[in-house]
Motif scaffolding. Structure first.
Motif, PDB file in Angstrom:
ATOM      1  N   LYS A 186       0.835  -1.193   0.000  1.00  0.00           N
ATOM      2  CA  LYS A 186       0.000   0.000   0.000  1.00  0.00           C
ATOM      3  C   LYS A 186       0.873   1.247   0.000  1.00  0.00           C
ATOM      4  O   LYS A 186       1.953   1.252   0.599  1.00  0.00           O
ATOM      5  CB  LYS A 186      -0.923   0.015   1.224  1.00  0.00           C
ATOM      6  CG  LYS A 186      -1.904  -1.155   1.265  1.00  0.00           C
ATOM      7  CD  LYS A 186      -2.783  -1.065   2.495  1.00  0.00           C
ATOM      8  CE  LYS A 186      -3.770  -2.241   2.546  1.00  0.00           C
ATOM      9  NZ  LYS A 186      -4.634  -2.168   3.758  1.00  0.00           N
ATOM     10  N   PRO A 187       0.445   2.274  -0.651  1.00  0.00           N
ATOM     11  CA  PRO A 187       1.254   3.511  -0.656  1.00  0.00           C
ATOM     12  C   PRO A 187       1.299   4.128   0.735  1.00  0.00           C
ATOM     13  O   PRO A 187       0.321   4.084   1.501  1.00  0.00           O
ATOM     14  CB  PRO A 187       0.529   4.408  -1.653  1.00  0.00           C
ATOM     15  CG  PRO A 187      -0.882   3.890  -1.690  1.00  0.00           C
ATOM     16  CD  PRO A 187      -0.793   2.411  -1.458  1.00  0.00           C
ATOM     17  N   ARG A 188       2.407   4.681   1.044  1.00  0.00           N
ATOM     18  CA  ARG A 188       2.575   5.310   2.349  1.00  0.00           C
ATOM     19  C   ARG A 188       1.856   6.648   2.387  1.00  0.00           C
ATOM     20  O   ARG A 188       1.746   7.348   1.385  1.00  0.00           O
ATOM     21  CB  ARG A 188       4.057   5.533   2.653  1.00  0.00           C
ATOM     22  CG  ARG A 188       4.840   4.245   2.856  1.00  0.00           C
ATOM     23  CD  ARG A 188       6.250   4.578   3.290  1.00  0.00           C
ATOM     24  NE  ARG A 188       7.023   3.367   3.520  1.00  0.00           N
ATOM     25  CZ  ARG A 188       8.298   3.360   3.932  1.00  0.00           C
ATOM     26  NH1 ARG A 188       8.913   4.519   4.136  1.00  0.00           N
ATOM     27  NH2 ARG A 188       8.928   2.226   4.129  1.00  0.00           N
ATOM     28  N   LYS A 189       1.371   6.954   3.559  1.00  0.00           N
ATOM     29  CA  LYS A 189       0.721   8.240   3.760  1.00  0.00           C
ATOM     30  C   LYS A 189       1.785   9.306   3.945  1.00  0.00           C
ATOM     31  O   LYS A 189       2.724   9.137   4.723  1.00  0.00           O
ATOM     32  CB  LYS A 189      -0.190   8.199   4.988  1.00  0.00           C
ATOM     33  CG  LYS A 189      -1.350   7.217   4.849  1.00  0.00           C
ATOM     34  CD  LYS A 189      -2.226   7.254   6.091  1.00  0.00           C
ATOM     35  CE  LYS A 189      -3.412   6.296   5.953  1.00  0.00           C
ATOM     36  NZ  LYS A 189      -4.262   6.308   7.164  1.00  0.00           N
ATOM     37  N   THR A 190       1.628  10.377   3.224  1.00  0.00           N
ATOM     38  CA  THR A 190       2.606  11.467   3.293  1.00  0.00           C
ATOM     39  C   THR A 190       2.060  12.597   4.148  1.00  0.00           C
ATOM     40  O   THR A 190       0.858  12.852   4.189  1.00  0.00           O
ATOM     41  CB  THR A 190       2.914  11.992   1.882  1.00  0.00           C
ATOM     42  OG1 THR A 190       1.703  12.429   1.269  1.00  0.00           O
ATOM     43  CG2 THR A 190       3.542  10.903   1.026  1.00  0.00           C
TER      44      THR A 190
END
Length: 371
Positions: free
Chosen positions: A136-140
């Motif tokens: 999953k893409p990391r939260k920025t």
């Protein structure tokens, strides 16, 4: 050997920590995997893990059937307050290449043979747990929404500061901090340069500078510079010149004449090979000469035949060599075949150094010969 081989190649472990703990147990087990009882500290050192990790891994290995608690009487000889728990490695019956040899060893120890029932096959290792956010893409963070890292807001005021332009990468010329008020490219014209001597720097006779201003010149500095001009091997500069000039000035005030001081400093050539700096050699000669009282001033004529008292000194003066030789014969050490030249000890014909080198016997012999 067999338990270690099974642990390294065929044991259904999940990760390296389980394999390390299992190998520490296999190292001390019999060929059938029984009676392994290393301490938790020993297991931790072998597996390179924390003792708390060893405790957790032993529980998981026991729950999955790879090990079990064994006969605790095998460690009965160890005191109870430090006695470790005994474990058996449950190596499957089907894995052993020569089960008859293993069972013969068990019969010799009074144990029943291994069978497929008491040593069944083990289940394969469960899949290793993965992270819930894998793939999953990391939260920025809001500050990282544009590009990598923290962004410095641009400064639009006129009071100075830096600005951080947007866009580009590390190879782009538009990236990096920019100064809205760059410094002038031309430096001030009156900036002093280390390579240019000050206006009041004194030039020596060979065209160089000695680092001393005219306000810092003293009789000792002038005398040392004049000696260095005539004998360049004795030229002193910088801090060394300043330090030695203080001693020379003091000796002049005590009654030493410039001619006598030149004889002390440069009357003998530099030792070969030179193992010290020239400043150290000059300092040693002045220190040795200063241990005795100042000799009587020896008048010397100048080039026009007039006699000077020694109160001033210049490049025109010359030394009465006969008077100097008489002074040296009366006051200087005659040790080392007459080549020493240091001031004598009171009541002796030798200096302090020659006295310590030659010893009492040589000292008495030289004293009698001199008398």
């Amino acid at each position: 050997m067999l338990p270690m081989l099974w642990t390294m190649k065929n044991a259904p472990v999940i990760d390296a920590e389980e394999r390390g703990v299992l190998m520490a147990l296999a190292e001390s087990a019999w060929s059938d995997g029984t009676d392994a009882f290393p301490s938790k500290k020993t297991i931790a050192n072998i597996a390179v893990v924390d003792p708390k990790t060893v405790q957790r891994r032993l529980r998981t290995l026991t729950a999955r059937g790879l090990i079990a608690e064994g006969n605790q009487k095998a460690a009965a000889y160890i005191p109870s307050w430090c006695r470790p728990k005994v474990y058996d490695l449950l190596i499957p019956y089907s894995w052993y290449p020569d089960i008859e040899q293993v069972n013969a060893e068990r019969r010799g120890r009074g144990k029943p043979p291994l069978t497929r029932d008491n040593r069944p096959d083990l289940a394969p290792a469960p899949p290793k747990k993965t992270r819930a956010d894998k793939g999953k893409p990391r939260k920025t963070k809001p500050s990282q929404a544009k590009g990598r890292g923290l962004q410095v807001p641009p400064v639009d005021n006129e009071d100075g500061g830096t600005t951080s332009p947007q866009g580009g990468d590390y190879k782009s010329l538009t990236r990096g901090l920019q100064d809205p008020q760059p410094s002038p490219t031309n430096p001030p014209q009156n900036t002093p340069r280390p390579s240019v001597p000050p206006a009041d720097t004194r030039l020596t006779e060979n065209g160089g500078t000695d680092g001393e201003s005219t306000s810092e010149l003293s009789p000792g500095v002038e005398l040392l510079l004049s000696i260095g001009a005539r004998k360049p091997e004795f030229l002193l500069t910088g801090r060394t010149l300043t330090d030695q000039a203080l001693m020379v000035t003091g000796m002049l005030l005590e009654g030493w004449t410039p001619g006598q001081l030149e004889q002390v400093i440069a009357g003998r050539p530099l030792p070969q090979p030179v193992r010290k700096t020239v400043g150290a050699i000059v300092s040693g000669r002045l220190r040795d000469a200063n241990t005795s009282p100042a000799p009587l001033a020896v008048p010397f004529p100048d080039q026009e035949g007039r006699t000077a008292t020694g109160t001033s000194y210049g490049t025109r003066g010359w030394i009465d060599q006969a008077a100097v030789d008489a002074y040296r014969e009366e006051n200087e050490c005659d040790g080392r075949d007459g080549l020493c030249g240091r001031p004598r000890r009171p009541g002796s014909t030798l200096c302090w150094e020659c006295s310590s080198v030659f010893g009492a016997a040589a000292f008495n012999e030289l004293h009698e010969a001199a008398s």
